[in-house]
Design an enzyme around this catalytic site. Structure first.
Site, PDB file in Angstrom:
ATOM      1  N   TYR A 255       0.833  -1.209   0.000  1.00  0.00           N
ATOM      2  CA  TYR A 255       0.000   0.000   0.000  1.00  0.00           C
ATOM      3  C   TYR A 255       0.866   1.257   0.000  1.00  0.00           C
ATOM      4  O   TYR A 255       0.575   2.211  -0.725  1.00  0.00           O
ATOM      5  CB  TYR A 255      -0.923   0.001   1.231  1.00  0.00           C
ATOM      6  CG  TYR A 255      -2.002   1.050   1.169  1.00  0.00           C
ATOM      7  CD1 TYR A 255      -3.267   0.738   0.673  1.00  0.00           C
ATOM      8  CD2 TYR A 255      -1.753   2.355   1.586  1.00  0.00           C
ATOM      9  CE1 TYR A 255      -4.254   1.700   0.599  1.00  0.00           C
ATOM     10  CE2 TYR A 255      -2.742   3.327   1.501  1.00  0.00           C
ATOM     11  CZ  TYR A 255      -3.989   3.003   1.017  1.00  0.00           C
ATOM     12  OH  TYR A 255      -4.965   3.948   0.934  1.00  0.00           O
TER      13      TYR A 255
ATOM     14  N   PHE B 265      -7.341  20.093 -24.655  1.00  0.00           N
ATOM     15  CA  PHE B 265      -7.987  18.784 -24.860  1.00  0.00           C
ATOM     16  C   PHE B 265      -9.368  18.802 -24.205  1.00  0.00           C
ATOM     17  O   PHE B 265      -9.592  19.559 -23.266  1.00  0.00           O
ATOM     18  CB  PHE B 265      -7.097  17.697 -24.238  1.00  0.00           C
ATOM     19  CG  PHE B 265      -7.598  16.315 -24.479  1.00  0.00           C
ATOM     20  CD1 PHE B 265      -7.624  15.766 -25.753  1.00  0.00           C
ATOM     21  CD2 PHE B 265      -8.059  15.534 -23.425  1.00  0.00           C
ATOM     22  CE1 PHE B 265      -8.090  14.494 -25.972  1.00  0.00           C
ATOM     23  CE2 PHE B 265      -8.532  14.252 -23.643  1.00  0.00           C
ATOM     24  CZ  PHE B 265      -8.547  13.732 -24.911  1.00  0.00           C
ATOM     25  N   ASP B 266     -10.302  17.954 -24.686  1.00  0.00           N
ATOM     26  CA  ASP B 266     -11.686  18.086 -24.197  1.00  0.00           C
ATOM     27  C   ASP B 266     -11.852  17.817 -22.700  1.00  0.00           C
ATOM     28  O   ASP B 266     -12.591  18.538 -22.033  1.00  0.00           O
ATOM     29  CB  ASP B 266     -12.701  17.303 -25.055  1.00  0.00           C
ATOM     30  CG  ASP B 266     -12.309  15.874 -25.314  1.00  0.00           C
ATOM     31  OD1 ASP B 266     -11.430  15.365 -24.614  1.00  0.00           O
ATOM     32  OD2 ASP B 266     -12.903  15.247 -26.218  1.00  0.00           O
TER      33      ASP B 266
ATOM     34  N   ASP C 159       0.411  20.068 -20.551  1.00  0.00           N
ATOM     35  CA  ASP C 159      -0.392  18.854 -20.682  1.00  0.00           C
ATOM     36  C   ASP C 159       0.442  17.967 -21.603  1.00  0.00           C
ATOM     37  O   ASP C 159       0.560  18.209 -22.798  1.00  0.00           O
ATOM     38  CB  ASP C 159      -1.752  19.207 -21.294  1.00  0.00           C
ATOM     39  CG  ASP C 159      -2.637  17.999 -21.499  1.00  0.00           C
ATOM     40  OD1 ASP C 159      -2.170  16.864 -21.276  1.00  0.00           O
ATOM     41  OD2 ASP C 159      -3.800  18.180 -21.904  1.00  0.00           O
TER      42      ASP C 159
ATOM     43  N   ALA D  97       0.742  14.555 -22.585  1.00  0.00           N
ATOM     44  CA  ALA D  97       0.440  13.191 -23.048  1.00  0.00           C
ATOM     45  C   ALA D  97       1.394  12.703 -24.148  1.00  0.00           C
ATOM     46  O   ALA D  97       1.829  11.564 -24.128  1.00  0.00           O
ATOM     47  CB  ALA D  97      -1.007  13.127 -23.531  1.00  0.00           C
TER      48      ALA D  97
ATOM     49  N   LYS E  12      -0.663   7.437 -23.469  1.00  0.00           N
ATOM     50  CA  LYS E  12      -0.075   7.862 -24.749  1.00  0.00           C
ATOM     51  C   LYS E  12       1.422   7.549 -24.689  1.00  0.00           C
ATOM     52  O   LYS E  12       1.815   6.406 -24.831  1.00  0.00           O
ATOM     53  CB  LYS E  12      -0.313   9.344 -25.026  1.00  0.00           C
ATOM     54  CG  LYS E  12      -1.712   9.952 -24.839  1.00  0.00           C
ATOM     55  CD  LYS E  12      -2.898   9.142 -24.920  1.00  0.00           C
ATOM     56  CE  LYS E  12      -4.235   9.838 -24.873  1.00  0.00           C
ATOM     57  NZ  LYS E  12      -4.483  10.937 -23.991  1.00  0.00           N
TER      58      LYS E  12
ATOM     59  N   HIS F 155     -21.178  12.468 -28.482  1.00  0.00           N
ATOM     60  CA  HIS F 155     -20.597  11.562 -29.480  1.00  0.00           C
ATOM     61  C   HIS F 155     -20.433  10.131 -28.977  1.00  0.00           C
ATOM     62  O   HIS F 155     -20.500   9.193 -29.754  1.00  0.00           O
ATOM     63  CB  HIS F 155     -19.262  12.109 -29.992  1.00  0.00           C
ATOM     64  CG  HIS F 155     -18.248  12.395 -28.931  1.00  0.00           C
ATOM     65  ND1 HIS F 155     -18.380  13.438 -28.056  1.00  0.00           N
ATOM     66  CD2 HIS F 155     -17.098  11.768 -28.603  1.00  0.00           C
ATOM     67  CE1 HIS F 155     -17.351  13.453 -27.229  1.00  0.00           C
ATOM     68  NE2 HIS F 155     -16.546  12.436 -27.537  1.00  0.00           N
TER      69      HIS F 155
HETATM   70  C1  LIG Z   1      -5.668  11.706 -23.524  1.00  0.00           C
HETATM   71  C2  LIG Z   1      -5.389  13.091 -23.147  1.00  0.00           C
HETATM   72  C3  LIG Z   1      -5.808  13.597 -21.910  1.00  0.00           C
HETATM   73  C4  LIG Z   1      -6.631  12.818 -20.918  1.00  0.00           C
HETATM   74  O1  LIG Z   1      -5.988  11.670 -20.510  1.00  0.00           O
HETATM   75  P1  LIG Z   1      -6.764  10.314 -20.126  1.00  0.00           P
HETATM   76  O2  LIG Z   1      -5.659   9.394 -19.749  1.00  0.00           O
HETATM   77  O3  LIG Z   1      -7.533   9.871 -21.320  1.00  0.00           O
HETATM   78  O4  LIG Z   1      -7.659  10.636 -18.974  1.00  0.00           O
HETATM   79  C5  LIG Z   1      -5.473  14.909 -21.610  1.00  0.00           C
HETATM   80  N1  LIG Z   1      -4.791  15.673 -22.485  1.00  0.00           N
HETATM   81  C6  LIG Z   1      -4.377  15.205 -23.680  1.00  0.00           C
HETATM   82  C7  LIG Z   1      -3.617  16.079 -24.603  1.00  0.00           C
HETATM   83  C8  LIG Z   1      -4.672  13.904 -24.060  1.00  0.00           C
HETATM   84  O5  LIG Z   1      -4.298  13.458 -25.254  1.00  0.00           O
END
Ligand SMILES: *Cc1c(COP(=O)(O)O)cnc(C)c1O
Length: 458
Positions: A72, A124-125, A215, A217, A258, A450
């Site tokens: 843990y 990102f959304d 951000d 990813a 990613k 969507h």
């Molecule tokens: C995929 C992504 C996210 C969100 O990450 P999740 O692991 O899907 O929650 C945030 N910002 C960018 C640029 C992404 O491609």
């Protein structure tokens, strides 16, 4: 003769691809209410829905799975990941989370409040969702070139400093908890941000005393583009470029699905000890104790190895060349695709592909469905259905671009799969003039429609 290029890996485990007939797929997509998200994976032949968490792990990552320490607190898997994140990013503080949006939730809980403004490059959304959920506003400051698919620009993810300047003049720096740079910029088609632009934004933020976060990813793919496109970086290693990129920011959120080369995971890394302390509290509430934050020990171990592999040039070269091979092949076949190609996906231009289908009948979705029926390839609509309705008028928002995204999972498909994809698309293109009718919305959710939308074929 010069020896041809080969992928820097070979296959040790295989997963069968399901075959199906056109008639079966016609029935399945009708039963799925013409929503590709509602298909089961065994109804799909080649899955290009997303590159998120869909890649293949290496033998060394699988070995780490067996070494996973599920304690843990203070597990050795956590320590491996902590060491790796600190070594690769240079940030002194690190917090694991279960995926990228969870990292956003924790960091934004600490930093974003009602009435704030978060400028960035096409957020990102889920990022935008987490900002708006807190009654704050995300403002897009991407350079204008990003919105013109005919313009060739090596770094279409760049931010426009004059747009940032205007926001500060209008709203004052106190209203801005941080500027957010997304590397690479997913919403603009996986377009990179240059080191020069990162430095300029850093200078801007330093001047106004505004923190700068990334951000991250697809940070490794971004570093590949800097190495191969930006003057002065050709001789630097990916790991050196990554370190330099992060040196200009105060912290990062990461979707490890990613460039972490794992199927699930995420993290936050930070410079500021006070922000770290504040994030820890939210992490314990939302994610888990600080040494696992929603991840299993084995998954943290696999991520530690994945981050090392993703920042090797040979891996990135094969990854991005695969995406670009598909793009080049489609151009040779005369198919309209968005240019320049980004890092993780190729986008079909549905406005040019199926102009006879009215935009009110969701032409990009119609194209994605036709591609699925004819070949079993699952793609995703990036068009009117995704753009959703105006929150006030409830009218459909028609984006300038109607795209079908073909996202390539990492280390998953081979050259012959890419050839299949290219020919399948070419065949749909050859019969494009027969396509005149699209779809009607039968049912939709009030937001993020969507994923669950149900359509009727016209
Ligand atoms: C995929 C992504 C996210 C969100 O990450 P999740 O692991 O899907 O929650 C945030 N910002 C960018 C640029 C992404 O491609």
């Amino acid at each position: 003769m010069e020896l041809p290029y080969i992928e820097p890996y070979k296959i040790k485990m295989v997963e069968a691809i399901q075959t199906s007939t056109i008639n079966q797929r016609k029935k399945w997509i009708a039963a799925a209410k013409y929503n590709l998200f509602k298909l089961s994976s065994d109804q799909v032949r080649i899955d290009l829905l997303t590159d998120s968490g869909t890649g293949a792990m290496s033998d060394k990552q699988w070995a780490e799975i067996m070494l996973g320490d599920e304690s843990y607190a203070g597990s050795s898997s956590y320590e491996k990941l902590e060491q790796t994140v600190k070594q690769i990013t240079g940030f002194p503080f690190f917090i694991p989370t279960h995926q990228g949006r969870a990292a956003e939730n924790v960091l934004f809980s600490a930093l974003v409040k009602k009435g704030d403004i978060v400028p960035g490059n096409s957020h990102f959304d889920t990022t935008k969702g987490h900002i708006e959920f807190r009654k704050a506003t995300a403002i897009d400051c991407t350079i204008d070139e990003a919105f013109d698919t005919t313009v060739q620009h090596p770094f279409k993810g760049n931010l426009d400093i004059s747009k940032l300047e205007k926001i500060v003049q209008k709203h004052s720096a106190e209203k801005i908890p941080f500027v957010l740079i997304t590397i690479t910029c997913n919403s603009a088609g996986g377009q990179p941000v240059s080191m020069q632009n990162i430095k300029q934004v850093h200078q801007f933020c330093k001047y106004y005393k505004i923190p700068l976060y990334f951000d991250s990813a697809r940070f490794a793919e971004n570093a590949y583009f800097i190495k191969t496109r930006e003057a002065g970086y050709a001789k630097k290693t990916i790991k050196e470029i990554v370190k330099e990129m992060f040196s200009f920011s105060d912290g990062m959120t990461m979707s490890a699905k990613k460039d972490g080369l794992v199927n699930m995971g995420g993290f936050i890394a930070l410079k500021n000890p006070e922000v770290y302390t504040s994030c820890i509290t939210y992490n314990i509430i939302y994610e888990g104790f600080v040494t696992y934050g929603g991840m299993s020990g084995r998954d943290m171990g696999a991520l530690a190895v994945g981050l090392q592999e993703a920042t090797e040039f040979s891996y990135l070269q094969s990854r991005i060349q695969q995406v670009h091979y598909l793009g080049e092949r489609l151009i040779t076949l005369g198919v309209p695709v968005q240019q320049p190609f980004g890092g993780h996906a190729i986008y079909l231009d549905a406005n040019k592909f199926v102009p006879n289908i009215p935009k009110e009948e969701y032409r990009a979705q119609a194209l994605a469905i036709e591609l699925y029926i004819s070949s079993g390839i699952r793609s995703v609509e990036i068009g009117t259905i995704l753009a959703d309705r105006d929150p006030i008028t409830r009218n459909n928002r028609y984006p300038k671009l109607e795209l079908v995204r073909l996202a390539l999972p990492r280390r998953t498909y081979t050259l012959s799969h890419l050839e299949y994809i290219a020919i399948a698309i070419k065949n749909v293109y050859d019969t494009r003039n027969e396509a005149k009718k699209g779809y009607n919305i039968h049912w939709e959710a009030p937001i993020m429609r969507h994923f669950t939308v149900e359509l009727d074929k016209l």
